[in-house]
Write an enzyme that holds these catalytic residues in place. Structure first.
Site, PDB file in Angstrom:
ATOM      1  N   THR A 181     -38.788  28.295  -9.574  1.00 42.80           N
ATOM      2  CA  THR A 181     -39.139  26.972  -9.050  1.00 42.80           C
ATOM      3  C   THR A 181     -39.478  26.146 -10.295  1.00 42.80           C
ATOM      4  OG1 THR A 181     -41.493  27.472  -8.836  1.00 42.80           O
ATOM      5  CG2 THR A 181     -40.128  27.923  -6.917  1.00 42.80           C
ATOM      6  N   HIS A 182     -39.167  24.888 -10.277  1.00 42.85           N
ATOM      7  CA  HIS A 182     -39.369  24.017 -11.458  1.00 42.85           C
ATOM      8  C   HIS A 182     -38.644  24.572 -12.684  1.00 42.85           C
ATOM      9  CE1 HIS A 182     -42.771  22.275  -9.141  1.00 42.85           C
ATOM     10  NE2 HIS A 182     -42.989  23.522  -8.814  1.00 42.85           N
ATOM     11  N   ASN A 187     -16.987  27.115 -23.760  1.00 42.32           N
ATOM     12  CA  ASN A 187     -17.651  26.115 -22.923  1.00 42.32           C
ATOM     13  C   ASN A 187     -17.294  26.221 -21.435  1.00 42.32           C
ATOM     14  OD1 ASN A 187     -18.861  24.925 -25.187  1.00 42.32           O
ATOM     15  ND2 ASN A 187     -17.067  23.640 -25.563  1.00 42.32           N
ATOM     16  N   TYR A 218      -9.410  -5.717  13.177  1.00 47.15           N
ATOM     17  CA  TYR A 218      -8.827  -5.317  11.902  1.00 47.15           C
ATOM     18  C   TYR A 218      -8.981  -6.409  10.844  1.00 47.15           C
ATOM     19  CZ  TYR A 218      -5.490  -3.966   8.307  1.00 47.15           C
ATOM     20  OH  TYR A 218      -4.925  -3.637   7.107  1.00 47.15           O
ATOM     21  N   GLU A 269     -18.693  21.935 -15.549  1.00 48.03           N
ATOM     22  CA  GLU A 269     -19.139  20.588 -15.916  1.00 48.03           C
ATOM     23  C   GLU A 269     -18.302  19.510 -15.236  1.00 48.03           C
ATOM     24  OE1 GLU A 269     -20.066  20.219 -20.293  1.00 48.03           O
ATOM     25  OE2 GLU A 269     -19.518  22.330 -20.189  1.00 48.03           O
ATOM     26  N   LYS A 296      -8.005   4.032   2.381  1.00 42.55           N
ATOM     27  CA  LYS A 296      -7.190   5.203   2.079  1.00 42.55           C
ATOM     28  C   LYS A 296      -7.411   5.745   0.666  1.00 42.55           C
ATOM     29  CE  LYS A 296      -4.023   2.865   4.311  1.00 42.55           C
ATOM     30  NZ  LYS A 296      -5.004   2.264   5.242  1.00 42.55           N
ATOM     31  N   SER A 352     -13.862  24.712 -28.509  1.00 43.38           N
ATOM     32  CA  SER A 352     -14.170  23.449 -29.166  1.00 43.38           C
ATOM     33  C   SER A 352     -13.130  23.201 -30.249  1.00 43.38           C
ATOM     34  CB  SER A 352     -15.568  23.530 -29.788  1.00 43.38           C
ATOM     35  OG  SER A 352     -15.663  22.684 -30.913  1.00 43.38           O
ATOM     36  N   GLN A 360      -7.497  -1.690   4.355  1.00 40.54           N
ATOM     37  CA  GLN A 360      -6.446  -0.958   3.638  1.00 40.54           C
ATOM     38  C   GLN A 360      -7.044  -0.148   2.480  1.00 40.54           C
ATOM     39  OE1 GLN A 360      -2.363  -2.525   3.170  1.00 40.54           O
ATOM     40  NE2 GLN A 360      -2.888  -2.774   1.012  1.00 40.54           N
ATOM     41  N   SER A 395       0.817  -1.222   0.000  1.00 43.87           N
ATOM     42  CA  SER A 395       0.000   0.000   0.000  1.00 43.87           C
ATOM     43  C   SER A 395       0.848   1.268   0.000  1.00 43.87           C
ATOM     44  CB  SER A 395      -0.938   0.004   1.217  1.00 43.87           C
ATOM     45  OG  SER A 395      -0.188  -0.174   2.413  1.00 43.87           O
ATOM     46  N   LYS A 453     -17.481  28.393 -30.123  1.00 46.75           N
ATOM     47  CA  LYS A 453     -17.822  27.864 -28.796  1.00 46.75           C
ATOM     48  C   LYS A 453     -16.977  28.425 -27.665  1.00 46.75           C
ATOM     49  CE  LYS A 453     -20.447  25.123 -27.749  1.00 46.75           C
ATOM     50  NZ  LYS A 453     -20.509  23.664 -27.904  1.00 46.75           N
TER      51      LYS A 453
HETATM   52  N1  ARG Z   1      -1.195  -1.202   5.257  1.00 43.59           N
HETATM   53  C1  ARG Z   1      -2.116  -1.626   6.262  1.00 43.59           C
HETATM   54  C2  ARG Z   1      -3.425  -0.820   6.134  1.00 43.59           C
HETATM   55  O1  ARG Z   1      -3.394   0.172   5.510  1.00 43.59           O
HETATM   56  C3  ARG Z   1      -1.551  -1.408   7.609  1.00 43.59           C
HETATM   57  C4  ARG Z   1      -2.109  -2.291   8.665  1.00 43.59           C
HETATM   58  C5  ARG Z   1      -1.654  -3.682   8.422  1.00 43.59           C
HETATM   59  N2  ARG Z   1      -2.014  -4.558   9.487  1.00 43.59           N
HETATM   60  C6  ARG Z   1      -2.019  -5.874   9.350  1.00 43.59           C
HETATM   61  N3  ARG Z   1      -2.415  -6.569  10.342  1.00 43.59           N
HETATM   62  N4  ARG Z   1      -1.698  -6.455   8.219  1.00 43.59           N
HETATM   63  O2  ARG Z   1      -4.444  -1.208   6.617  1.00 43.59           O
END
Ligand code: ARG
Length: 456
Positions: free
Chosen positions: A155-156, A285, A317, A290, A325, A277, A322, A23, A283
């Site tokens: 409205t509308h 735009n 966990y 958008e 993120k 365009s 993971q 990651s 044009k």
């Molecule tokens: N890269 C992992 C995450 O973002 C970190 C935590 C990993 N923990 C584990 N028990 N493998 O979630």
């Protein structure tokens, strides 16, 4: 390279699995937060006598030097590392030897990552808030300039009643003000410290969770270790708050797009904030608006990703987490990008007062005021409504406006009408008289601007 967890295994990890599992390509951006969390942890380990004061000091120094080296580009993140946590720890051990290996005492990556994300998001929330404040400031400034610029309210998407452009803009100021409130609320609940939850079951070491929470600026430690490592509510809340911001920006974008069409021509975007365009030479735009509208969709997707990712997870966990993120980072990156492009687009647009005024003059948006005129003369509203409807029908038939309809046509409906009706349906008067709290009258718009500025 030997894995930190290699002891139990007799084979190297498959290279595809390594890549799949890693990651660092996306959690690398949390290096500052990871180091901050580790410094707090190492400080606490030293204070609590879990490691020696000298080791604690050496670890802190080592972490600070890693941070400095990353910042000046002397140390690159290793994309072959499993994640940012492993990378920093491995680098520390490379620099300090055995001392570095003591950092992870009574800690798990599970509470480590939970703390890192919270720290990271805390800073991002501040940045989003600042961008929103800038946007609201531009709205207030523009609204002030257009406190008496008459436009039709809809409205509308049908012309309804007369308002001012300033009033219309201040509606958005209110939405973005609420968005700031939502970010603050999210931050309040997010700002508790999971560090010390360990892998899931706390620890037998005499750790001081109050101290690490305080060192990292959290309001308190999280009260349950299982919850500490498996809670991602704050990601979902933040993604939802960001989705609402995007929804507001998207509605605003939709109006910008309409307003700069030939059909409306209420505004013109600055050349620097419009695009052309490849084939149609004429044009101009509104691509920015958008794209903001389009990006709202992907941010809603991020929000759903987080909810769906969490819905089936047993405590505590799971590696699924993971995936949090990329989703929350995508939402953050995009909302920041959108606000920071949208604000100067707004700031530089030209407002075509005359076209707004012309639109307001057509569509009988003063019909309610005409009915109200009769009500003020004593007629019940429903009767006044019906008579005015008849007058509008007559105007449509004669291809004229209420303002131009001769008095005898009014009088033919009821004797209550006299010359004063023209005063009552005059657009400027219609707007000026709408002084009810939160209404569109110029003085009310200025009061709204003051209200919002005070709260910024
Ligand atoms: N890269 C992992 C995450 O973002 C970190 C935590 C990993 N923990 C584990 N028990 N493998 O979630």
């Amino acid at each position: 390279m030997d894995k930190m967890w290699a002891g139990r295994f007799s084979k190297e990890t498959d290279s595809g699995v390594n890549a799949f599992n890693s990651s660092i390509s996306f959690d690398g951006r949390m290096y500052r937060n990871d180091i901050a969390g580790s410094i707090a942890h190492a400080t606490m380990l030293g204070e609590a006598g879990i490691i020696s004061k000298e080791d604690s000091a050496a670890i802190i120094k080592g972490l600070q030097s890693i941070l400095a080296d990353i910042e000046i580009g002397r140390l690159d993140l290793d994309m072959n590392a499993e994640d940012i946590h492993m990378f920093i720890e491995a680098e520390l051990t490379k620099r300090l030897g055995d001392v570095g290996k003591r950092l992870h005492t009574s800690r798990s990556r599970n509470d480590q990552v939970a703390v890192d994300i919270r720290l990271y998001l805390r800073t991002e929330i501040e940045q989003i808030k600042n961008l929103l404040k800038k946007l609201i400031t531009v709205l207030c400034d523009t609204a002030e300039k257009h406190s008496d610029t008459i436009m039709p309210g809809y409205t509308h998407l049908q012309r309804a009643q007369p308002i001012t452009f300033g009033h219309h803009l201040m509606a958005y100021a209110q939405m973005f003000l609420r968005d700031i409130g939502r970010l603050d609320d999210t931050n309040k609940r997010m700002n508790v410290c999971p560090l010390g939850s360990g892998a899931l079951a706390g620890t037998t070491y005499p750790i001081d969770r109050m101290l690490t929470a305080e060192l990292l600026g959290f309001s308190e430690p999280m009260a349950n270790s299982l919850d500490g490592v498996s809670d991602r509510d704050f990601c979902i809340e933040l993604a939802s708050a960001i989705s609402t911001i995007m929804m507001h920006l998207s509605r605003f974008s939709e109006e910008i797009i309409l307003w700069c069409s030939w059909e409306f021509k209420f505004i013109e975007l600055d050349d620097a904030f419009a695009t052309g365009s490849s084939i149609m030479p004429q044009k101009k735009n509104p691509d920015v608006a958008e794209l903001v509208r389009g990006k709202a969709a992907r941010v809603f997707g991020d929000n759903i990703t987080l909810l769906a990712m969490m819905k089936g997870l047993p405590l505590a966990y799971n590696k699924d987490m993971q995936e949090d993120k990329e989703a929350i980072f995508d939402a953050i990156d995009n909302v920041k990008l959108c606000i920071s492009t949208f604000t100067p687009m707004l700031e530089t647009m030209t407002v075509n007062k005359q076209n707004m005024r012309n639109a307001a003059a057509r569509g009988f948006i003063n019909a309610t005021d005409c009915a109200d005129y009769l009500v003020k003369k004593g007629m019940p509203f429903r009767d006044a409504y019906k008579i005015t409807g008849g007058l509008v029908a007559e105007c449509i038939e004669k291809n004229t406006t209420l303002e131009e309809l001769p008095l005898e046509c009014y009088k033919a409906k009821t004797d209550l009408f006299d010359n004063g009706v023209y005063e009552a349906i005059n657009l400027d008067n219609c707007v000026k008289c709408r002084t009810s709290y939160g209404g569109p009258a110029p003085e009310s718009v200025l009061a709204q601007v003051k209200y919002v500025r005070e709260r910024l």
